[in-house]
Design a protein around this motif. Structure first.
Motif, mmCIF file in Angstrom:
data_model
loop_
_atom_site.group_PDB
_atom_site.id
_atom_site.type_symbol
_atom_site.label_atom_id
_atom_site.label_comp_id
_atom_site.label_asym_id
_atom_site.label_seq_id
_atom_site.Cartn_x
_atom_site.Cartn_y
_atom_site.Cartn_z
ATOM 1 N N SER A 26 29.585 33.550 51.282
ATOM 2 C CA SER A 26 30.339 32.404 51.831
ATOM 3 C C SER A 26 30.440 31.258 50.825
ATOM 4 O O SER A 26 31.313 30.398 50.968
ATOM 5 C CB SER A 26 29.682 31.903 53.124
ATOM 6 O OG SER A 26 28.359 31.472 52.857
ATOM 7 N N ILE A 27 29.537 31.224 49.837
ATOM 8 C CA ILE A 27 29.609 30.145 48.833
ATOM 9 C C ILE A 27 30.094 30.690 47.490
ATOM 10 O O ILE A 27 29.947 30.047 46.458
ATOM 11 C CB ILE A 27 28.250 29.410 48.666
ATOM 12 C CG1 ILE A 27 27.127 30.403 48.380
ATOM 13 C CG2 ILE A 27 27.933 28.574 49.893
ATOM 14 C CD1 ILE A 27 25.843 29.743 47.878
ATOM 15 N N ILE A 38 33.809 32.663 58.595
ATOM 16 C CA ILE A 38 32.918 32.734 59.763
ATOM 17 C C ILE A 38 31.941 31.555 59.750
ATOM 18 O O ILE A 38 31.640 30.969 60.797
ATOM 19 C CB ILE A 38 32.212 34.117 59.866
ATOM 20 C CG1 ILE A 38 31.919 34.458 61.332
ATOM 21 C CG2 ILE A 38 30.928 34.209 59.067
ATOM 22 C CD1 ILE A 38 33.095 34.744 62.188
ATOM 23 N N SER A 39 31.478 31.165 58.551
ATOM 24 C CA SER A 39 30.577 30.000 58.469
ATOM 25 C C SER A 39 31.321 28.717 58.831
ATOM 26 O O SER A 39 30.719 27.793 59.395
ATOM 27 C CB SER A 39 29.985 29.889 57.059
ATOM 28 O OG SER A 39 28.931 30.811 56.919
ATOM 29 N N ARG A 40 32.609 28.655 58.525
ATOM 30 C CA ARG A 40 33.391 27.480 58.928
ATOM 31 C C ARG A 40 33.738 27.540 60.419
ATOM 32 O O ARG A 40 33.799 26.509 61.088
ATOM 33 C CB ARG A 40 34.665 27.372 58.078
ATOM 34 C CG ARG A 40 34.355 26.866 56.673
ATOM 35 C CD ARG A 40 35.608 26.633 55.875
ATOM 36 N NE ARG A 40 36.526 25.703 56.522
ATOM 37 C CZ ARG A 40 37.737 25.420 56.065
ATOM 38 N NH1 ARG A 40 38.174 25.984 54.949
ATOM 39 N NH2 ARG A 40 38.514 24.581 56.696
ATOM 40 N N TRP A 41 33.958 28.732 60.948
ATOM 41 C CA TRP A 41 34.306 28.865 62.373
ATOM 42 C C TRP A 41 33.199 28.305 63.267
ATOM 43 O O TRP A 41 33.480 27.599 64.232
ATOM 44 C CB TRP A 41 34.574 30.349 62.720
ATOM 45 C CG TRP A 41 34.991 30.546 64.148
ATOM 46 C CD1 TRP A 41 36.196 30.188 64.704
ATOM 47 C CD2 TRP A 41 34.213 31.128 65.206
ATOM 48 N NE1 TRP A 41 36.208 30.521 66.033
ATOM 49 C CE2 TRP A 41 35.009 31.096 66.373
ATOM 50 C CE3 TRP A 41 32.938 31.678 65.280
ATOM 51 C CZ2 TRP A 41 34.560 31.586 67.608
ATOM 52 C CZ3 TRP A 41 32.499 32.166 66.501
ATOM 53 C CH2 TRP A 41 33.298 32.122 67.639
ATOM 54 N N TYR A 83 35.820 39.965 50.990
ATOM 55 C CA TYR A 83 34.531 39.881 51.698
ATOM 56 C C TYR A 83 34.047 38.428 51.761
ATOM 57 O O TYR A 83 33.699 37.922 52.833
ATOM 58 C CB TYR A 83 33.497 40.778 50.999
ATOM 59 C CG TYR A 83 32.129 40.766 51.648
ATOM 60 C CD1 TYR A 83 31.910 41.407 52.869
ATOM 61 C CD2 TYR A 83 31.047 40.118 51.042
ATOM 62 C CE1 TYR A 83 30.653 41.405 53.463
ATOM 63 C CE2 TYR A 83 29.791 40.116 51.626
ATOM 64 C CZ TYR A 83 29.594 40.759 52.836
ATOM 65 O OH TYR A 83 28.348 40.749 53.429
ATOM 66 N N GLY A 84 34.039 37.752 50.612
ATOM 67 C CA GLY A 84 33.590 36.359 50.576
ATOM 68 C C GLY A 84 34.445 35.465 51.465
ATOM 69 O O GLY A 84 33.933 34.529 52.103
ATOM 70 N N SER A 85 35.728 35.773 51.530
ATOM 71 C CA SER A 85 36.627 34.972 52.381
ATOM 72 C C SER A 85 36.269 35.133 53.861
ATOM 73 O O SER A 85 36.294 34.166 54.622
ATOM 74 C CB SER A 85 38.082 35.395 52.155
ATOM 75 O OG SER A 85 38.442 35.211 50.808
ATOM 76 N N GLU A 130 44.008 30.805 51.114
ATOM 77 C CA GLU A 130 45.092 31.227 52.005
ATOM 78 C C GLU A 130 44.566 32.176 53.088
ATOM 79 O O GLU A 130 44.896 32.038 54.276
ATOM 80 C CB GLU A 130 46.130 31.949 51.137
ATOM 81 C CG GLU A 130 47.483 32.107 51.762
ATOM 82 C CD GLU A 130 48.352 33.095 50.972
ATOM 83 O OE1 GLU A 130 47.894 33.697 49.984
ATOM 84 O OE2 GLU A 130 49.507 33.279 51.410
ATOM 85 N N LEU A 131 43.695 33.102 52.665
ATOM 86 C CA LEU A 131 43.135 34.068 53.616
ATOM 87 C C LEU A 131 42.172 33.372 54.592
ATOM 88 O O LEU A 131 42.218 33.616 55.805
ATOM 89 C CB LEU A 131 42.419 35.193 52.836
ATOM 90 C CG LEU A 131 41.729 36.290 53.647
ATOM 91 C CD1 LEU A 131 42.663 36.923 54.664
ATOM 92 C CD2 LEU A 131 41.156 37.365 52.701
ATOM 93 N N VAL A 132 41.342 32.484 54.076
ATOM 94 C CA VAL A 132 40.403 31.749 54.936
ATOM 95 C C VAL A 132 41.189 30.924 55.961
ATOM 96 O O VAL A 132 40.872 30.927 57.160
ATOM 97 C CB VAL A 132 39.470 30.832 54.089
ATOM 98 C CG1 VAL A 132 38.655 29.901 54.978
ATOM 99 C CG2 VAL A 132 38.550 31.680 53.214
#
Ligand code: NAD
Length: 266
Positions: A117-118, A163-166, A156-158, A124-126
């Motif tokens: 996540s970092i 999810i961490s932002r959600w 994967y990172g996106s 765009e995908l996020v």
């Protein structure tokens, strides 16, 4: 007298989800596992219908009594399916369970994000994921795959950034905060599960991964280590931790983000 709680665990057939299910069962808790195979509720969380069916069966099996959801199902492939499972397979499934979860006296949710996540991601995908636009998110991910050249490695990172932002987007909303539901994530570095076993078969591969994701404190970890944190975050003692991604990573997040994570505000 200690009350038995009912935990819903996705990805319960393997790795972190399996270790968490076993640990909770050994503590006398009730666990309903959800997975694409070897589970109480066999379901494909990559599709809308799969998530709806999974939620319906889960609620039935729980007899309308859910105290916690631990979302571990995930894929690490550089494909569009990873977007469908890691993001929408969590957000839609958890949202479907929310009305039942809200009836618990001590409801809790935790999701497995990642140190990815970092790491580099596609804005765009996020954004498409956070806008809850699955068709667009899948299209963007597929375009990254089709273009090749390494862009697909951002998928994967996106999913983990999104999810961490959600959880931060959700945690203050009345259906969470005012309903007394902490919602958090964990951000593991390298965990010895089938997901990574295939990447570290030789000493050379292990060494390469250690260099890519250094973990100065104790190195690669066992899934049980992550399970303990998931269990605390979804236990009755967690009354005030919410909106957080707790990095469980032997120091990797500290290496990437540096000592000062407060200077966003002088
Ligand atoms: P794993 O591969 O051992 O387990 C993942 C589980 O998810 C499997 O049982 C699989 O069947 C299930 N699953 C996959 N697609 C599904 C679908 N469409 N529907 C239902 N279930 C499905 O992996 P793990 O290492 O235990 O990973 C668990 C979570 O932790 C994942 O979200 C992963 O991204 C995250 N994570 C893992 C690591 C690591 O190093 N292993 C690090 C950081 C984060």
């Amino acid at each position: 007298m200690r009350m038995t709680r009912t935990y819903i665990i996705t990805g319960s057939a393997s790795g972190i989800g399996e270790a968490t299910a076993q640990k909770l069962k050994s503590l006398g808790q009730k666990v309903i596992g959800v997975d694409i195979h070897k589970a109480d509720v066999v379901a494909d969380l990559s599709t809308h219908q799969g998530r709806i069916d999974a939620a319906k069966k889960t609620i039935e099996l729980s007899k309308n009594s859910i105290d916690a959801v631990i979302a571990c199902a995930g894929l690490a492939y550089p494909t569009a399916a990873t977007v469908q499972v890691n993001y929408f397979g969590v957000t839609e499934f958890v949202t479907e369970l929310l009305p039942t979860l809200t009836q618990s006296k001590t409801p809790r949710v935790v999701i497995t994000s990642s140190v990815a996540s970092i790491m580099p991601n596609s804005t765009e995908l996020v954004d498409a994921m956070l806008a809850n636009d699955e068709a667009k998110a899948v299209e963007i991910a597929q375009a990254l795959v089709d273009a090749g050249g390494g862009g697909e490695q951002l998928i994967y990172g996106s999913t983990k950034r999104a999810i961490s932002r959600w959880i931060r987007q959700q945690c203050l909303k009345p259906q969470w905060a005012a309903a007394g539901i902490p919602i958090n994530a964990v951000g593991p570095a390298i965990v010895k599960t089938p997901m990574v076993d295939q990447l570290i078969k030789t000493a050379e591969e292990r060494d390469g991964l250690s260099k890519l994701v250094p973990m100065p404190l104790n190195g690669f970890m066992e899934p049980e280590t992550v399970a303990s944190l998931l269990i605390w975050l979804t236990g009755v003692n967690n009354t005030h931790v919410t909106g957080q991604t707790i990095y469980i990573d032997g120091g990797f997040e500290r290496i990437v983000r540096g000592e000062d994570v407060w200077s966003w505000h002088q």
